[in-house]
Design an enzyme around this catalytic site. Sequence first.
Site, PDB file in Angstrom:
ATOM      1  N   SER A  97       0.808  -1.217   0.000  1.00  0.00           N
ATOM      2  CA  SER A  97       0.000   0.000   0.000  1.00  0.00           C
ATOM      3  C   SER A  97       0.845   1.274   0.000  1.00  0.00           C
ATOM      4  O   SER A  97       0.371   2.332  -0.424  1.00  0.00           O
ATOM      5  CB  SER A  97      -0.945   0.007   1.213  1.00  0.00           C
ATOM      6  OG  SER A  97      -0.220  -0.184   2.412  1.00  0.00           O
ATOM      7  N   ASP A 133      -1.664   5.992  12.408  1.00  0.00           N
ATOM      8  CA  ASP A 133      -0.944   5.299  11.347  1.00  0.00           C
ATOM      9  C   ASP A 133       0.287   6.124  10.985  1.00  0.00           C
ATOM     10  O   ASP A 133       0.182   7.172  10.361  1.00  0.00           O
ATOM     11  CB  ASP A 133      -1.861   5.139  10.127  1.00  0.00           C
ATOM     12  CG  ASP A 133      -1.189   4.402   8.973  1.00  0.00           C
ATOM     13  OD1 ASP A 133       0.042   4.209   9.012  1.00  0.00           O
ATOM     14  OD2 ASP A 133      -1.907   4.037   8.015  1.00  0.00           O
ATOM     15  N   HIS A 149       1.793   5.041   6.555  1.00  0.00           N
ATOM     16  CA  HIS A 149       1.302   5.582   5.297  1.00  0.00           C
ATOM     17  C   HIS A 149       1.426   7.107   5.274  1.00  0.00           C
ATOM     18  O   HIS A 149       1.600   7.739   6.316  1.00  0.00           O
ATOM     19  CB  HIS A 149      -0.147   5.146   5.066  1.00  0.00           C
ATOM     20  CG  HIS A 149      -0.302   3.667   4.915  1.00  0.00           C
ATOM     21  ND1 HIS A 149      -0.645   2.845   5.964  1.00  0.00           N
ATOM     22  CD2 HIS A 149      -0.138   2.868   3.833  1.00  0.00           C
ATOM     23  CE1 HIS A 149      -0.684   1.584   5.552  1.00  0.00           C
ATOM     24  NE2 HIS A 149      -0.376   1.572   4.268  1.00  0.00           N
TER      25      HIS A 149
END
Length: 377
Positions: free
Chosen positions: A158, A349, A352
């Site tokens: 990702s 997070d 990312h």
Amino acid sequence: MLNLDSTPTNMTTHPTQDRRILFLFPLALGSFFLLGTVRVLLDNLKNNQFQFLWQSSFSRDNNKFLRVPINVTLDEVIEESCNVFEGQWVWDNVTYPLYKEDTCPYLVKQVTCQRNGRPDSLYQNWRWQPHGCNLPRFNALKMLEMLRDKRLMFIGDSIQRGMFESMVCLVQSVIADGDDSIIRVPPRKIFRIEEFNASIEYYWAPFMVESISDHATNHTVLKRLVKLDSVEKHRKLWEGVDILVFESYVWWMHKPFINATNWEWKGGIDGNCFNETQPIRGPYWGTGSNLEIMSILKDVINKLQINVRLLNITQLSEYRKDSHTSVFGERRGKLLTRQQRSEPKAYADCIHWCLPGVPDTWNELLYGILLQDYRNH
């Protein structure tokens, strides 16, 4: 443990004999160390124009658009003596960001931090400035012309999808309405630009080699089994692609924890990236910049029988503790609830990246290298 000797070797067991292949290996970071490779296939270059390099399902007969020679000026060429990976982040709210979140319809909700409620946008206005030289400003039309009749594929997890979406957003603003499209063929996404007979693609393969986590949506993080000597399954889907960008790192970690300490993220909550709004300043070597792995990778590259370039963008990304999605992203395909956002220690997070943001710089560096190679040939 990441076996660097086996991965690159297996990935080069099927060289195309009639083509000269140039590999670029980026080491990118999202608060961690991100390993990657880019294969750039540049062949049959004459008079500063690209020729047809690959067979594909896209009909050449339908390519009725004129190709335009790219004029590469001296100030757009990265000096050979310049290390573009050593520098600093400088504030630039005049020319950055290079695109707006709300003007690019191709961003997934995992990276749209503004839309997801992030109150500040300062992270969008930092520009990477190498010491002693400049990066060429990203030019979408020149990038598309370099991609004419070609395929660019980003391969990884990702994080790599973020780089794919960044590239799509960087070029989509100059494409005529209705001339581009996204095709989803799991585990791939294909962004087609009809006028240039080109595609920018993303392929989910978190380990690069075959693993039990190869399904695009149904995969596991904690239980990871890989076949270190098997790349055939994936190779068949990227065979014939002109530019390959590989990345992998976090999936090789024993536990899904980022390699960062509280002293690096002083303004955060218990050492994470929540509420971070400024890059790290001054001399700094991030804990995610693993010198041992870099040394191993360098040794492996030197053993390969092809032209190889190392693009180490790990350290420059580690400065950007402010650009992660934090609590303004998603988990397991769903945006965080208000309750979850109130618990950043558990839900922030710090892997990312928000877009626009740091992945745009990775693509600016890639663009600069491609432009340099284009001019040199």
